[in-house]
Write an enzyme that holds these catalytic residues in place. Structure first.
Site, mmCIF file in Angstrom:
data_model
loop_
_atom_site.group_PDB
_atom_site.id
_atom_site.type_symbol
_atom_site.label_atom_id
_atom_site.label_comp_id
_atom_site.label_asym_id
_atom_site.label_seq_id
_atom_site.Cartn_x
_atom_site.Cartn_y
_atom_site.Cartn_z
ATOM 1 N N ARG A 25 0.873 -1.174 0.000
ATOM 2 C CA ARG A 25 0.000 0.000 0.000
ATOM 3 C C ARG A 25 0.907 1.221 0.000
ATOM 4 N NH1 ARG A 25 -2.305 0.991 5.492
ATOM 5 N NH2 ARG A 25 -0.926 2.787 5.423
ATOM 6 N N HIS A 44 -3.617 4.571 4.441
ATOM 7 C CA HIS A 44 -4.736 3.614 4.436
ATOM 8 C C HIS A 44 -5.942 4.228 3.725
ATOM 9 C CE1 HIS A 44 -7.772 0.782 5.664
ATOM 10 N NE2 HIS A 44 -8.429 1.750 6.247
ATOM 11 N N TYR A 67 3.342 5.321 12.006
ATOM 12 C CA TYR A 67 3.613 3.897 12.275
ATOM 13 C C TYR A 67 4.532 3.207 11.287
ATOM 14 C CZ TYR A 67 -0.345 3.558 9.004
ATOM 15 O OH TYR A 67 -1.166 3.696 7.931
HETATM 16 C C1 LIG Z 1 -15.312 -5.476 10.852
HETATM 17 C C2 LIG Z 1 -14.466 -4.270 10.669
HETATM 18 N N1 LIG Z 1 -13.616 -3.912 11.645
HETATM 19 C C3 LIG Z 1 -12.849 -2.807 11.510
HETATM 20 C C4 LIG Z 1 -12.920 -2.043 10.392
HETATM 21 C C5 LIG Z 1 -12.081 -0.782 10.279
HETATM 22 N N2 LIG Z 1 -11.083 -0.990 9.227
HETATM 23 C C6 LIG Z 1 -11.271 -0.521 7.987
HETATM 24 S S1 LIG Z 1 -10.050 -0.963 6.962
HETATM 25 C C7 LIG Z 1 -9.210 -1.767 8.179
HETATM 26 C C8 LIG Z 1 -7.929 -2.460 7.857
HETATM 27 C C9 LIG Z 1 -8.077 -3.429 6.735
HETATM 28 O O1 LIG Z 1 -6.849 -4.000 6.431
HETATM 29 P P1 LIG Z 1 -6.693 -5.043 5.256
HETATM 30 O O2 LIG Z 1 -7.689 -6.141 5.401
HETATM 31 O O3 LIG Z 1 -5.274 -5.431 5.198
HETATM 32 O O4 LIG Z 1 -7.104 -4.244 3.947
HETATM 33 P P2 LIG Z 1 -6.429 -2.907 3.342
HETATM 34 O O5 LIG Z 1 -7.195 -1.754 3.888
HETATM 35 O O6 LIG Z 1 -5.006 -2.904 3.722
HETATM 36 O O7 LIG Z 1 -6.646 -2.989 1.878
HETATM 37 C C10 LIG Z 1 -9.903 -1.660 9.381
HETATM 38 C C11 LIG Z 1 -9.434 -2.204 10.664
HETATM 39 C C12 LIG Z 1 -13.838 -2.435 9.405
HETATM 40 N N3 LIG Z 1 -13.998 -1.732 8.270
HETATM 41 N N4 LIG Z 1 -14.590 -3.548 9.555
#
Ligand SMILES: Cc1ncc(C[n+]2csc(CCOP(=O)(O)OP(=O)(O)O)c2C)c(N)n1
Ligand SMILES: [Mg+2]
Lengths: 327, 366
Positions: free
Chosen positions: B260, B264, B273
């Site tokens: 990425r 985020h 971080y």
């Molecule tokens: C059930 C849930 N918990 C927390 C979140 C908050 N949240 C949004 S994105 C994220 C991280 C996601 O990481 P990843 O699965 O690696 O996907 P990326 O965003 O890196 O593409 C979090 C914790 C959420 N959207 N849904």
């Protein structure tokens, strides 16, 4: 006295609880280095270490489920759910386990767990980031459910929740995270109002306006506006949603004879319904009008460009206040 | 050869790669490079255009036109490679970051902006392009994709499902349950995990002790790790997995090893971080640069081609911007629409009350 935002007040409350009791842990997604997406846990991992401020895997059921295990081992976990809409993967652990285990053990087990949930709308977010899920939890016996509305309560109520031997669902009004107030960080918690009590935040004589969390500020603004129309509104910040502090509510309604409940959550099957029923039962002969409710609609929380219409605002609260005078 | 030494000492050993960051083709025993010059140029075009759309969206957010945006910067090859592997009959289930896959499915990029602008919650018909709505709740869609695949199976259709999720999502119960269901029912679903190394502020170590693709073996289906910045490899690996699914061989987990490159979302501050040097290292593995290098080195495209794509990208960016600004705010009464298929008395009552309430303001003004 220190000027703190509501978010910083929670941070200070967590810090003090962790200093006073080595068994207190903070756990959740991104609570460590990042300090949480709202920076509520900012700096805690640096000062208390990774064993006490735990960046968890991305799994809410895991957060609450392992918190239960930690509590069984004598710890006092404070779980952070990143946003209201993401508490649902943890709902199973909260409802089927956390709420019931103490009673099943005939009191042998205590689960002093706090689940912190930033709640409510008004920050222009995408879906699942603006919800008010409190009624799901007030409908579950075995949980205490509280909502803070200002930095002072955020600071004290959180510490009281952590000290409680019962599981507490702790709602934080996310659109008020940046509101400031003077907080006495040295305050004697035992002398502070207990967290299962409502607070009369503005005295009035014509109508009682009940609110909690993010709506308290709106209710206070409505009271000021109503005063210009010659109406004296008493505002109560409920603070505790389960159990309700009915004594404080009834005292006020018996005095004013009118009652309006405002919350962001949908009116239908919302907390307002429970309050209306109880007020009607207990204060029937004092009421000049039916208890009225203002809240969200029976629709999913709308896209952010419509949220100002969904959220009860000053006008909708005043409209309800006015309507109690039409009977 | 599975490993490219140029990836450095910490490179994961089992990575499928067909094109090095320097733009050199490498052979792989299981995956063939079979693209024509035209194919490669068209992949290049997609990569550049989606990066441009993404850039424009970030700018629109900065200017207050979008509430938030989840950038795909750095993940273009994973998305275009896998997206282009799909046939029209295949169905895709995205997270909130799959703008490149949406592009491959023929979804107008402006459609994606509605959710981020706050005028709707998605607002496209998934059946139109076989591209489901964005899913924000982490991991939920993996079960939907699996169920959809079970439907394909029961229809006897010649199609597969692909579902996207992140490294962080692999911790969710739903995702693990979907692995089990897909495996037990031999469902024609490809699990496409973009391991971009981060789940907001949490590095992969917070989610897993083993490389993610190896999780598949415990569930009883194959797992492959592919260089997620190599569009050729992503295309080849996904094609093969989809074909296997269509032929009744069940699910595959693909871990696209990528990065990425941005925050985020536009609300995030990665300086809190992670180190800038990490980003610098990944910039050397840029998914677009290596295709450009390949085209140049092999004299498959001239400067005129690259200029033309740049111009097209600029044009697309402009169009996305203009049409975003033209997107009207929804009418407040729209809140009450589409909640139920059938008339609903409570909703009807609330709608009528709210209409009256709004009308009251108009009277006041009048
Ligand atoms: C059930 C849930 N918990 C927390 C979140 C908050 N949240 C949004 S994105 C994220 C991280 C996601 O990481 P990843 O699965 O690696 O996907 P990326 O965003 O890196 O593409 C979090 C914790 C959420 N959207 N849904
Ligand atoms: Mg990730």
């Amino acid at each position: 006295m220190t000027q703190l935002t509501l978010a910083r007040a929670i941070n200070a409350g967590l810090r003090r609880a962790m200093e006073e009791d080595p068994k207190v842990l903070v756990m959740g997604e991104d609570v460590g280095k990042l300090g949480g997406v709202f920076r509520v846990t900012d700096g805690l991992q640096k000062d208390f270490g990774e064993d006490r401020v735990i960046d968890t895997p991305l799994a809410e059921s895991g957060i609450v489920g392992t918190a239960i295990g930690l509590a069984l081992r004598g710890f006092r976990p404070v779980c952070e759910i990143q946003f209201d809409g993401f508490v649902f993967p943890a709902a199973d652990q909260i409802i089927t386990q956390l709420a019931k285990m103490p009673m099943r053990s005939l009191g042998a087990i205590r689960l002093p767990i706090v689940v912190r949930i930033p709640c409510g709308g008004g920050i222009g977010a995408v879906e699942h980031h603006s919800e008010s899920p409190e009624a799901y939890f007030t409908h579950t016996a075995g949980l205490r459910v509280v909502a803070c509305a200002n930095p002072v309560d955020a600071y004290t109520m959180l510490q009281q929740a952590i000290r409680s031997d019962d599981p507490v669902i702790f709602f934080e009004p996310k659109r008020r995270y940046w509101e400031k107030a003077e907080v006495d960080l040295e305050m004697d918690l035992a002398a502070a109002m207990p967290f299962d009590r409502a607070s009369v935040v503005r005295q009035g004589s014509d109508v009682t306006l009940l609110a909690y969390g993010p709506m308290v500020k709106t209710a206070l603004e409505a009271a000021v506006a109503a005063e210009e129309d010659g109406r004296s509104v008493e505002v109560i910040d409920l603070r505790t949603l389960s159990p309700l502090d009915t004594a404080t509510i009834f005292d006020s309604v018996r005095k004013t004879g009118r009652c309006v409940v405002a919350h962001e959550a949908p009116v239908y099957s919302g907390l307002g319904g429970e309050i209306a029923a109880r007020v009607t039962e207990a204060c029937f002969y004092h009421l000049e009008a039916p208890v009225l409710r203002v809240g969200g609609f029976s629709t999913p929380y709308p896209p952010s460009r419509l949220e100002e219409h969904y959220l009860p605002d000053l006008d909708r609260v005043l409209d309800a206040v006015d309507r109690t005078f039409a009977y | 050869m599975t490993v490219d030494a140029s990836r450095g000492a910490d490179a994961p050993p089992e990575l499928v790669q067909l094109l090095t960051p320097e733009g050199e083709l490498v052979e792989h025993p299981d995956y063939e490079f079979d693209l024509t010059a035209e194919d490669v140029k068209s992949l290049y075009r997609d990569l550049v255009l989606v990066r441009r759309v993404d850039l424009e969206a970030v700018a629109l957010q900065r200017q207050g036109e979008l509430g938030i945006w989840a950038s795909l910067l750095g993940q273009e090859a994973a998305q275009i490679g896998s997206g282009r592997a799909l046939t029209e009959q295949d169905m895709a289930f995205p997270t909130y970051r799959e703008h490149g896959v949406a592009w491959c499915r023929g979804v107008d990029p402006v459609k994606l902006l509605g959710l981020f602008r706050g005028v709707n919650h998605g607002g496209w018909d998934p059946a139109e392009h076989n591209f489901h709505l964005y899913t924000i709740v982490i991991g939920s869609q993996t079960l939907h994709a699996t169920g959809y695949a079970m439907g394909i199976q029961r229809d006897g259709a010649e199609a597969a499902t692909i579902v996207y999720f992140g490294d962080g999502a692999t911790s969710q119960g739903d995702v693990n349950e979907s692995f089990i269901w897909a495996s037990v029912f031999n469902a024609p679903v490809v699990f496409f995990c973009q391991n971009n190394q981060w789940a907001i502020s949490e590095p992969l170590e917070k989610q897993s002790r083993i490389p993610l693709y190896r999780r598949a073996s415990g569930f009883g289906f194959p797992g492959v790790r592919v260089d997620g910045n190599d569009v050729f490899a992503c295309l080849a690996v996904t094609k093969k997995a989809l074909q296997a699914a269509r032929e009744g061989q069940g699910p595959t987990l693909i871990e696209a090893f990528t990065y990425r490159m941005g925050a985020h979302t536009t609300s995030d501050d990665p300086t809190r971080y992670r180190l800038e040097t990490e980003l610098e290292a990944w910039k050397l593995k840029d998914p677009i640069e290596r295709v450009k290098a390949y085209l140049f080195k092999n004299e498959l495209a001239d400067q005129e081609f690259f200029d033309r794509i740049e111009a097209e990208a600029a044009e697309l960016g402009k169009s996305v911007r203009t049409r975003c600004l033209e997107m009207p705010d929804p009418d407040p009464m729209e809140m009450f629409e589409h909640v139920y298929a059938h008339p609903h008395v409570l909703l009807a009552e609330e709608r009528a009350q709210f209409a009256d309430y709004l009308a009251g303001f108009e009277e006041e003004v009048a």
